[in-house]
Motif scaffolding. Structure first.
Motif, short mmCIF file in Angstrom:
data_model
loop_
_atom_site.label_atom_id
_atom_site.label_comp_id
_atom_site.label_asym_id
_atom_site.label_seq_id
_atom_site.Cartn_x
_atom_site.Cartn_y
_atom_site.Cartn_z
N THR A 132 0.84 -1.20 0.00
CA THR A 132 0.00 0.00 0.00
C THR A 132 0.88 1.25 0.00
O THR A 132 0.64 2.19 -0.77
CB THR A 132 -0.94 -0.01 1.22
OG1 THR A 132 -1.75 -1.19 1.15
CG2 THR A 132 -1.85 1.21 1.25
N GLU A 133 1.90 1.26 0.83
CA GLU A 133 2.83 2.40 0.88
C GLU A 133 3.58 2.55 -0.45
O GLU A 133 3.76 3.66 -0.95
CB GLU A 133 3.82 2.23 2.03
CG GLU A 133 3.17 2.41 3.38
CD GLU A 133 4.10 2.12 4.54
OE1 GLU A 133 5.33 2.02 4.33
OE2 GLU A 133 3.60 2.01 5.67
N ARG A 134 3.99 1.42 -1.03
CA ARG A 134 4.70 1.47 -2.31
C ARG A 134 3.81 2.07 -3.40
O ARG A 134 4.24 2.95 -4.16
CB ARG A 134 5.17 0.07 -2.73
CG ARG A 134 6.02 0.09 -4.02
CD ARG A 134 6.15 -1.27 -4.65
NE ARG A 134 4.90 -1.77 -5.21
CZ ARG A 134 4.33 -1.35 -6.35
NH1 ARG A 134 4.87 -0.37 -7.05
NH2 ARG A 134 3.21 -1.88 -6.79
N LEU A 135 2.56 1.60 -3.47
CA LEU A 135 1.64 2.13 -4.47
C LEU A 135 1.42 3.62 -4.27
O LEU A 135 1.43 4.40 -5.23
CB LEU A 135 0.29 1.41 -4.39
CG LEU A 135 0.16 0.09 -5.11
CD1 LEU A 135 -1.17 -0.57 -4.77
CD2 LEU A 135 0.30 0.26 -6.60
N ALA A 136 1.22 4.04 -3.02
CA ALA A 136 0.95 5.44 -2.74
C ALA A 136 2.13 6.34 -3.11
O ALA A 136 1.94 7.52 -3.41
CB ALA A 136 0.59 5.62 -1.27
N ASP A 137 3.34 5.78 -3.09
CA ASP A 137 4.55 6.56 -3.44
C ASP A 137 4.78 6.68 -4.93
O ASP A 137 5.64 7.45 -5.37
CB ASP A 137 5.79 5.94 -2.78
CG ASP A 137 5.86 6.23 -1.29
OD1 ASP A 137 5.18 7.17 -0.83
OD2 ASP A 137 6.59 5.51 -0.59
N GLU A 138 4.06 5.93 -5.74
CA GLU A 138 4.24 5.99 -7.19
C GLU A 138 3.76 7.34 -7.73
O GLU A 138 2.78 7.91 -7.23
CB GLU A 138 3.48 4.86 -7.89
CG GLU A 138 4.02 3.49 -7.64
CD GLU A 138 5.33 3.20 -8.37
OE1 GLU A 138 5.75 4.00 -9.23
OE2 GLU A 138 5.94 2.16 -8.06
N ASP A 139 4.42 7.82 -8.76
CA ASP A 139 4.06 9.08 -9.39
C ASP A 139 2.63 8.99 -9.93
O ASP A 139 2.29 8.07 -10.68
CB ASP A 139 5.04 9.39 -10.52
CG ASP A 139 4.80 10.77 -11.11
OD1 ASP A 139 4.53 11.70 -10.34
OD2 ASP A 139 4.89 10.89 -12.35
N GLY A 140 1.79 9.92 -9.53
CA GLY A 140 0.41 9.96 -10.00
C GLY A 140 -0.59 9.32 -9.05
O GLY A 140 -1.80 9.51 -9.21
N ALA A 141 -0.12 8.56 -8.06
CA ALA A 141 -1.05 7.93 -7.12
C ALA A 141 -1.55 8.96 -6.12
O ALA A 141 -0.79 9.81 -5.66
CB ALA A 141 -0.36 6.79 -6.39
N VAL A 142 -2.84 8.90 -5.80
CA VAL A 142 -3.40 9.79 -4.80
C VAL A 142 -3.96 9.05 -3.59
O VAL A 142 -4.18 9.65 -2.55
CB VAL A 142 -4.48 10.73 -5.40
CG1 VAL A 142 -3.85 11.69 -6.40
CG2 VAL A 142 -5.61 9.95 -6.04
N LEU A 143 -4.16 7.74 -3.72
CA LEU A 143 -4.70 6.94 -2.62
C LEU A 143 -4.40 5.47 -2.90
O LEU A 143 -4.49 5.02 -4.04
CB LEU A 143 -6.22 7.12 -2.52
CG LEU A 143 -6.95 6.28 -1.48
CD1 LEU A 143 -6.70 6.84 -0.08
CD2 LEU A 143 -8.43 6.24 -1.77
N ALA A 144 -4.04 4.74 -1.85
CA ALA A 144 -3.85 3.29 -1.97
C ALA A 144 -4.44 2.62 -0.73
O ALA A 144 -4.30 3.14 0.39
CB ALA A 144 -2.37 2.95 -2.12
N VAL A 145 -5.08 1.48 -0.95
CA VAL A 145 -5.77 0.76 0.12
C VAL A 145 -5.53 -0.73 -0.06
O VAL A 145 -5.54 -1.24 -1.18
CB VAL A 145 -7.30 1.02 0.06
CG1 VAL A 145 -8.05 0.20 1.10
CG2 VAL A 145 -7.61 2.50 0.20
N ALA A 146 -5.33 -1.43 1.06
CA ALA A 146 -5.32 -2.89 1.07
C ALA A 146 -6.43 -3.34 2.02
O ALA A 146 -6.62 -2.76 3.09
CB ALA A 146 -3.98 -3.43 1.55
#
Length: 190
Positions: A132-146
Protein backbone atom coordinates in the motif's frame (compact mmCIF):
# COMPACT_ATOMS: atom_id res chain seq x y z
CA UNK A 1 -12.76 1.07 8.12
CA UNK A 2 -14.64 -1.09 5.62
CA UNK A 3 -14.37 -1.35 1.84
CA UNK A 4 -17.36 -2.30 -0.29
CA UNK A 5 -18.04 -2.85 -3.97
CA UNK A 6 -20.75 -4.20 -6.22
CA UNK A 7 -20.18 -4.84 -9.90
CA UNK A 8 -22.87 -4.66 -12.54
CA UNK A 9 -21.76 -6.28 -15.78
CA UNK A 10 -23.62 -4.81 -18.73
CA UNK A 11 -24.17 -6.15 -22.27
CA UNK A 12 -21.30 -5.78 -24.75
CA UNK A 13 -23.33 -3.31 -26.83
CA UNK A 14 -24.56 -1.30 -23.82
CA UNK A 15 -24.32 2.47 -24.28
CA UNK A 16 -22.05 3.49 -21.37
CA UNK A 17 -23.23 7.10 -21.81
CA UNK A 18 -26.32 5.97 -19.90
CA UNK A 19 -24.14 5.28 -16.85
CA UNK A 20 -22.21 8.53 -17.34
CA UNK A 21 -25.49 10.49 -17.37
CA UNK A 22 -26.75 8.59 -14.31
CA UNK A 23 -23.60 9.45 -12.33
CA UNK A 24 -23.65 13.06 -13.55
CA UNK A 25 -27.23 13.48 -12.30
CA UNK A 26 -27.07 11.42 -9.08
CA UNK A 27 -23.42 11.22 -8.03
CA UNK A 28 -23.58 14.32 -5.87
CA UNK A 29 -26.27 12.73 -3.66
CA UNK A 30 -23.61 10.97 -1.56
CA UNK A 31 -21.20 13.91 -1.36
CA UNK A 32 -22.26 14.50 2.26
CA UNK A 33 -23.31 10.98 3.32
CA UNK A 34 -22.63 10.44 7.02
CA UNK A 35 -20.15 7.65 7.71
CA UNK A 36 -18.83 7.55 4.13
CA UNK A 37 -15.12 8.08 3.64
CA UNK A 38 -15.11 7.79 -0.15
CA UNK A 39 -17.24 6.58 -3.02
CA UNK A 40 -15.53 6.23 -6.38
CA UNK A 41 -18.05 5.91 -9.21
CA UNK A 42 -16.22 3.52 -11.51
CA UNK A 43 -16.81 2.08 -14.96
CA UNK A 44 -14.97 -0.23 -17.30
CA UNK A 45 -15.68 -0.14 -21.02
CA UNK A 46 -15.14 -3.09 -23.26
CA UNK A 47 -11.89 -2.62 -25.19
CA UNK A 48 -10.64 0.29 -23.04
CA UNK A 49 -7.63 -0.37 -20.76
CA UNK A 50 -7.89 -4.02 -21.76
CA UNK A 51 -11.38 -4.52 -20.30
CA UNK A 52 -13.30 -7.49 -21.72
CA UNK A 53 -16.62 -6.12 -20.36
CA UNK A 54 -18.80 -3.08 -19.86
CA UNK A 55 -19.23 -2.67 -16.14
CA UNK A 56 -20.48 -0.22 -13.52
CA UNK A 57 -18.61 -0.96 -10.29
CA UNK A 58 -18.64 1.72 -7.57
CA UNK A 59 -16.07 1.30 -4.77
CA UNK A 60 -16.67 2.59 -1.23
CA UNK A 61 -14.61 3.20 1.89
CA UNK A 62 -16.78 3.48 4.99
CA UNK A 63 -15.81 5.13 8.27
CA UNK A 64 -18.78 3.52 10.01
CA UNK A 65 -20.91 0.42 9.65
CA UNK A 66 -23.92 2.60 10.51
CA UNK A 67 -23.26 4.75 7.43
CA UNK A 68 -22.85 1.68 5.24
CA UNK A 69 -26.06 0.11 6.57
CA UNK A 70 -27.98 3.38 6.11
CA UNK A 71 -26.88 3.37 2.46
CA UNK A 72 -27.72 -0.30 1.85
CA UNK A 73 -30.97 -0.43 3.83
CA UNK A 74 -32.07 3.19 3.92
CA UNK A 75 -32.93 3.93 0.32
CA UNK A 76 -30.05 4.85 -2.04
CA UNK A 77 -29.07 1.27 -2.84
CA UNK A 78 -32.71 0.50 -3.70
CA UNK A 79 -32.30 2.60 -6.86
CA UNK A 80 -29.53 0.28 -8.07
CA UNK A 81 -31.62 -2.79 -7.23
CA UNK A 82 -34.67 -1.34 -9.02
CA UNK A 83 -32.73 -0.39 -12.17
CA UNK A 84 -30.26 -3.28 -12.52
CA UNK A 85 -31.39 -6.05 -10.17
CA UNK A 86 -29.87 -6.59 -6.74
CA UNK A 87 -26.14 -7.21 -7.17
CA UNK A 88 -23.93 -9.09 -4.74
CA UNK A 89 -22.23 -6.57 -2.46
CA UNK A 90 -18.66 -7.50 -1.54
CA UNK A 91 -17.19 -6.23 1.72
CA UNK A 92 -13.63 -6.19 3.00
CA UNK A 93 -11.92 -5.07 6.20
CA UNK A 94 -9.29 -2.43 5.49
CA UNK A 95 -5.79 -3.47 6.56
CA UNK A 96 -3.91 -0.35 5.42
CA UNK A 97 -4.46 2.88 3.54
CA UNK A 98 -2.22 5.74 2.53
CA UNK A 99 -3.30 9.10 1.18
CA UNK A 100 -5.91 11.67 1.97
CA UNK A 101 -9.35 11.51 0.44
CA UNK A 102 -8.62 12.96 -3.02
CA UNK A 103 -10.55 15.76 -4.62
CA UNK A 104 -10.32 14.02 -7.98
CA UNK A 105 -8.83 11.07 -9.77
CA UNK A 106 -8.95 9.87 -13.38
CA UNK A 107 -8.54 6.12 -13.00
CA UNK A 108 -8.67 3.45 -10.33
CA UNK A 109 -6.98 0.06 -10.24
CA UNK A 110 -8.31 -2.93 -8.32
CA UNK A 111 -6.24 -6.10 -7.96
CA UNK A 112 -7.65 -9.20 -6.31
CA UNK A 113 -5.61 -12.13 -5.04
CA UNK A 114 -6.39 -15.23 -3.03
CA UNK A 115 -4.66 -15.65 0.31
CA UNK A 116 -2.92 -19.04 0.03
CA UNK A 117 -3.50 -21.72 2.65
CA UNK A 118 -0.71 -21.92 5.19
CA UNK A 119 0.45 -18.31 4.78
CA UNK A 120 1.40 -16.51 8.00
CA UNK A 121 -1.36 -13.94 8.48
CA UNK A 122 0.77 -11.42 10.37
CA UNK A 123 3.26 -11.48 7.50
CA UNK A 124 0.45 -11.09 4.99
CA UNK A 125 -0.86 -7.98 6.77
CA UNK A 126 2.64 -6.48 6.96
CA UNK A 127 3.26 -7.17 3.26
CA UNK A 128 -0.12 -5.65 2.36
CA UNK A 129 0.77 -2.50 4.30
CA UNK A 130 4.15 -2.27 2.54
CA UNK A 131 2.52 -2.72 -0.87
CA UNK A 132 0.00 0.00 0.00
CA UNK A 133 2.83 2.40 0.88
CA UNK A 134 4.70 1.47 -2.31
CA UNK A 135 1.64 2.13 -4.47
CA UNK A 136 0.95 5.44 -2.74
CA UNK A 137 4.55 6.56 -3.44
CA UNK A 138 4.24 5.99 -7.19
CA UNK A 139 4.06 9.08 -9.39
CA UNK A 140 0.41 9.96 -10.00
CA UNK A 141 -1.05 7.93 -7.12
CA UNK A 142 -3.40 9.79 -4.80
CA UNK A 143 -4.70 6.94 -2.62
CA UNK A 144 -3.85 3.29 -1.97
CA UNK A 145 -5.77 0.76 0.12
CA UNK A 146 -5.32 -2.89 1.07
CA UNK A 147 -8.27 -4.86 2.42
CA UNK A 148 -9.22 -8.47 3.07
CA UNK A 149 -12.40 -10.54 2.91
CA UNK A 150 -11.84 -13.26 5.50
CA UNK A 151 -14.93 -15.22 4.39
CA UNK A 152 -13.23 -15.88 1.03
CA UNK A 153 -9.63 -15.14 2.06
CA UNK A 154 -9.30 -12.61 -0.72
CA UNK A 155 -6.88 -9.67 -0.52
CA UNK A 156 -7.46 -6.58 -2.62
CA UNK A 157 -5.31 -3.58 -3.47
CA UNK A 158 -7.25 -0.51 -4.58
CA UNK A 159 -5.59 2.67 -5.82
CA UNK A 160 -6.66 6.00 -7.30
CA UNK A 161 -4.55 7.84 -9.88
CA UNK A 162 -4.59 11.40 -11.18
CA UNK A 163 -3.33 10.26 -14.62
CA UNK A 164 -4.35 7.64 -17.19
CA UNK A 165 -1.16 5.61 -16.78
CA UNK A 166 -1.32 3.95 -13.35
CA UNK A 167 1.73 2.07 -12.13
CA UNK A 168 -0.32 -0.78 -10.67
CA UNK A 169 -1.52 -4.17 -11.85
CA UNK A 170 -5.20 -5.10 -11.89
CA UNK A 171 -8.48 -4.08 -13.47
CA UNK A 172 -8.39 -0.44 -14.58
CA UNK A 173 -11.53 1.67 -14.13
CA UNK A 174 -12.44 5.16 -15.26
CA UNK A 175 -13.46 7.40 -12.35
CA UNK A 176 -16.62 9.32 -13.20
CA UNK A 177 -17.09 11.07 -9.84
CA UNK A 178 -15.77 10.96 -6.28
CA UNK A 179 -17.97 11.53 -3.25
CA UNK A 180 -15.68 12.47 -0.38
CA UNK A 181 -17.79 13.84 2.48
CA UNK A 182 -15.98 16.63 4.30
CA UNK A 183 -12.68 15.78 2.55
CA UNK A 184 -11.40 14.42 5.87
CA UNK A 185 -8.39 12.15 6.05
CA UNK A 186 -9.80 8.67 5.61
CA UNK A 187 -8.62 7.56 9.05
CA UNK A 188 -10.42 10.39 10.85
CA UNK A 189 -13.52 9.30 12.80
CA UNK A 190 -16.78 10.36 11.22
Amino acid sequence: MHAMQYRITLPADYDMEIIRRRVASKGHLLDDWQGLGLKAYLIRERGVHGSPVNEYAPFYLWHTVAGMNAFLWGGPFQGIADDFGRPSVRQWTVLAHVGAAPARARVAVLRRQQVPDGVQLTGLAANAARETERLADEDGAVLAVAAVDTSRWELIHFSLWENDTPKADGDVYEVLHLSVPGRLPLDAPA
